[in-house]
Design a protein around this motif. Structure first.
Motif, short mmCIF file in Angstrom:
data_model
loop_
_atom_site.label_atom_id
_atom_site.label_comp_id
_atom_site.label_asym_id
_atom_site.label_seq_id
_atom_site.Cartn_x
_atom_site.Cartn_y
_atom_site.Cartn_z
N THR A 60 0.84 -1.20 0.00
CA THR A 60 0.00 0.00 0.00
C THR A 60 0.88 1.25 0.00
N GLY A 61 0.30 2.34 -0.48
CA GLY A 61 1.02 3.60 -0.52
C GLY A 61 0.80 4.43 0.72
N PRO A 62 1.52 5.54 0.84
CA PRO A 62 2.54 5.98 -0.12
C PRO A 62 3.82 5.14 -0.02
N LEU A 63 4.58 5.15 -1.12
CA LEU A 63 5.82 4.40 -1.20
C LEU A 63 6.96 5.31 -1.64
N ASP A 64 8.13 5.05 -1.13
CA ASP A 64 9.35 5.71 -1.60
C ASP A 64 10.26 4.64 -2.19
N ILE A 65 10.57 4.78 -3.48
CA ILE A 65 11.36 3.79 -4.20
C ILE A 65 12.60 4.49 -4.75
N LEU A 66 13.77 3.92 -4.48
CA LEU A 66 15.02 4.49 -4.97
C LEU A 66 15.44 3.75 -6.24
N LEU A 67 15.72 4.50 -7.30
CA LEU A 67 16.05 3.94 -8.60
C LEU A 67 17.39 4.47 -9.06
N VAL A 68 18.26 3.58 -9.48
CA VAL A 68 19.65 3.93 -9.77
C VAL A 68 20.08 3.32 -11.10
N GLY A 69 20.77 4.12 -11.90
CA GLY A 69 21.37 3.64 -13.13
C GLY A 69 22.88 3.70 -13.01
N ILE A 70 23.57 2.65 -13.43
CA ILE A 70 25.03 2.61 -13.30
C ILE A 70 25.68 2.16 -14.60
N ASP A 71 26.93 2.58 -14.78
CA ASP A 71 27.79 2.07 -15.84
C ASP A 71 28.78 1.13 -15.17
N THR A 72 28.61 -0.17 -15.40
CA THR A 72 29.48 -1.15 -14.73
C THR A 72 30.76 -1.43 -15.50
N ARG A 73 30.89 -0.86 -16.71
CA ARG A 73 32.08 -1.15 -17.54
C ARG A 73 32.34 -2.65 -17.54
N GLU A 74 31.40 -3.38 -18.10
CA GLU A 74 31.45 -4.85 -18.00
C GLU A 74 32.71 -5.45 -18.61
N SER A 75 33.39 -4.70 -19.48
CA SER A 75 34.64 -5.21 -20.05
C SER A 75 35.80 -5.10 -19.07
N VAL A 76 35.59 -4.41 -17.95
CA VAL A 76 36.62 -4.26 -16.91
C VAL A 76 36.06 -4.87 -15.63
N PRO A 77 36.37 -6.15 -15.31
CA PRO A 77 35.71 -6.86 -14.21
C PRO A 77 35.79 -6.17 -12.86
N ASP A 78 36.91 -5.49 -12.55
CA ASP A 78 37.05 -4.89 -11.22
C ASP A 78 36.74 -3.39 -11.24
N TRP A 79 36.03 -2.93 -12.28
CA TRP A 79 35.66 -1.52 -12.35
C TRP A 79 34.77 -1.15 -11.18
N GLN A 80 35.07 -0.03 -10.52
CA GLN A 80 34.26 0.43 -9.40
C GLN A 80 33.15 1.35 -9.93
N PRO A 81 31.90 0.91 -9.91
CA PRO A 81 30.83 1.68 -10.56
C PRO A 81 30.40 2.89 -9.74
N ASN A 82 30.19 4.00 -10.42
CA ASN A 82 29.52 5.15 -9.83
C ASN A 82 28.05 5.13 -10.26
N ALA A 83 27.23 5.86 -9.54
CA ALA A 83 25.81 5.94 -9.89
C ALA A 83 25.63 7.08 -10.89
N ASP A 84 25.26 6.74 -12.12
CA ASP A 84 25.11 7.75 -13.16
C ASP A 84 23.76 8.46 -13.09
N ALA A 85 22.76 7.82 -12.57
CA ALA A 85 21.43 8.43 -12.42
C ALA A 85 20.85 7.96 -11.09
N ILE A 86 20.31 8.92 -10.32
CA ILE A 86 19.78 8.61 -8.99
C ILE A 86 18.43 9.30 -8.88
N MET A 87 17.37 8.53 -8.71
CA MET A 87 16.03 9.09 -8.68
C MET A 87 15.20 8.50 -7.55
N ILE A 88 14.31 9.32 -7.05
CA ILE A 88 13.35 8.90 -6.03
C ILE A 88 11.96 8.90 -6.66
#
Length: 362
Positions: A60-88
């Motif tokens: 039931t609402g209201p709800l707060d949902i955190l949504l995040v987009g990241i660039d994982t640089r999948e070609s670099v296995p140990d890449w440390q991802p930053n959050a490119d998009a952060i939305m509520i």
């Protein structure tokens, strides 16, 4: 881009985050949809199937949902991802509308200490919380679920929201595949955008000797356009040569997410188990979901009555802290900080009605 993760709640094999625990496990289709019914017997009679409750009936609402987009640089296995998009995503009590708020990824915030990675805490850009939380002590492959944990704590502390009711992380590959899985999205492009990264045929532009890229560019001209997956992702990533830089990019993220939700809901994907399975199977481990004990299908059904025309896109204006080599990040202006206070108090919609400059046209 991040709110594509909402549509990503629609089904398939996905990695689920057990809230604030370092445990991840795959979900099968049976886990997503539950059993067809539970056997019950009266006396010695034949067992009968009792109705299975509608998925998400207890959300039931209201709800707060955190949504995040990241660039994982999948070609670099140990890449440390930053959050490119952060939305509520703040969903109203009846779950038919709400507010979608983008936070600047360079927002200067206090990131709390995180013993799991030996991070001592400090003041830094918001997007760095994902990297500090996901890194491994031995330098191995980053733990995205743990990175989300620290980012969620940081956003909760900064906004005063505290714990979120759900959250999701989607990487670049997942976003492309999600848009393609629903057949593309329609978006109104408000001004000409030339891509720094992609050629018109969808291939990457080669790196230039002095930095940047070279060769023909994909160009997005004004008007209503139908985007496939790579075009949607590419358009959402652009910020150079835009009038308001990263703030225009945030706005494009939000507009694309609303367009994607329109597509998902118009096709009634959220309540079609086969479509749910198809979409999330396409995403695979590109999506990390935290439902605080609820399954992805539960949230898909709970949010299936969302009306995109009742989803308000909110822009929080900010300004730079420092200049040039001394640039430290962004800070919200007084109006943006006041909005967050009203959002916490449940008066966000009223505040937007009184301050329409914060509302983004979609």
């Amino acid at each position: 881009m991040a709110v594509a993760a909402v549509a990503g709640l629609l089904g398939g094999a996905v990695v689920v985050v057990d809230r604030y625990l370092e445990r991840r496990y795959p979900i099968s289709t049976a886990d997503l949809f539950g059993p067809s019914g539970t056997a019950s017997a009266s006396g010695g009679g034949t067992p009968t199937a009792s109705p299975t409750p509608r998925p998400g009936a207890d959300i039931t609402g209201p709800l707060d949902i955190l949504l995040v987009g990241i660039d994982t640089r999948e070609s670099v296995p140990d890449w440390q991802p930053n959050a490119d998009a952060i939305m509520i995503l703040r969903m109203d009590a009846d779950l038919t509308g709400g507010q979608l708020v983008a936070l600047p990824r360079d927002l200067l915030v206090d990131i709390p200490a995180f013993p799991a990675t030996n991070y001592r805490g400090g003041r830094n850009k918001l997007n760095a919380a994902m990297a500090y939380g996901s890194r491994q002590r031995d330098g191995g492959e980053p733990d995205i679920a743990r990175g989300f944990e620290l980012l969620a704590r940081t956003v909760g502390d900064y906004t005063g929201i505290g714990e979120f009711d759900a959250g999701a992380v989607l990487n670049f590959r997942g976003f492309r595949e999600l848009v393609d899985a629903v057949g593309g999205v329609d978006l109104r492009v408000d001004h000409r955008v030339a891509s720094a990264h992609m050629r018109p045929d969808g291939t990457h532009r080669p790196a230039a000797a002095g930095g940047g890229y070279t060769g023909p560019q994909m160009v997005y001209e004004p008007g209503v356009r139908r985007f496939n997956g790579w075009q949607a992702l590419d358009y959402a990533r652009q910020r150079y040569d835009l009038p308001n830089g990263a703030y225009d990019r945030q706005r494009h993220h939000q507009q694309l997410i609303k367009a994607l939700l329109r597509e998902v809901l118009s096709q009634r994907l959220a309540t079609d188990p086969l479509a749910v399975d198809r979409v999330l199977t396409a995403l695979g481990d590109a999506l990390v979901f935290d439902g605080r004990g609820q399954r992805p299908i539960d949230f898909a059904f709970a949010l299936s009555n969302l009306r995109p025309d009742q989803l308000t896109l909110v822009a929080l204006p900010g300004s730079a802290v420092g200049q040039g080599a001394g640039y430290r990040g962004e800070e919200l202006g007084q109006l943006g900080r006041r909005y967050l206070a009203e959002l916490r108090a449940g008066r966000g919609a009223q505040f937007l009605a009184e301050n329409p400059s914060l509302v983004i046209e979609s």
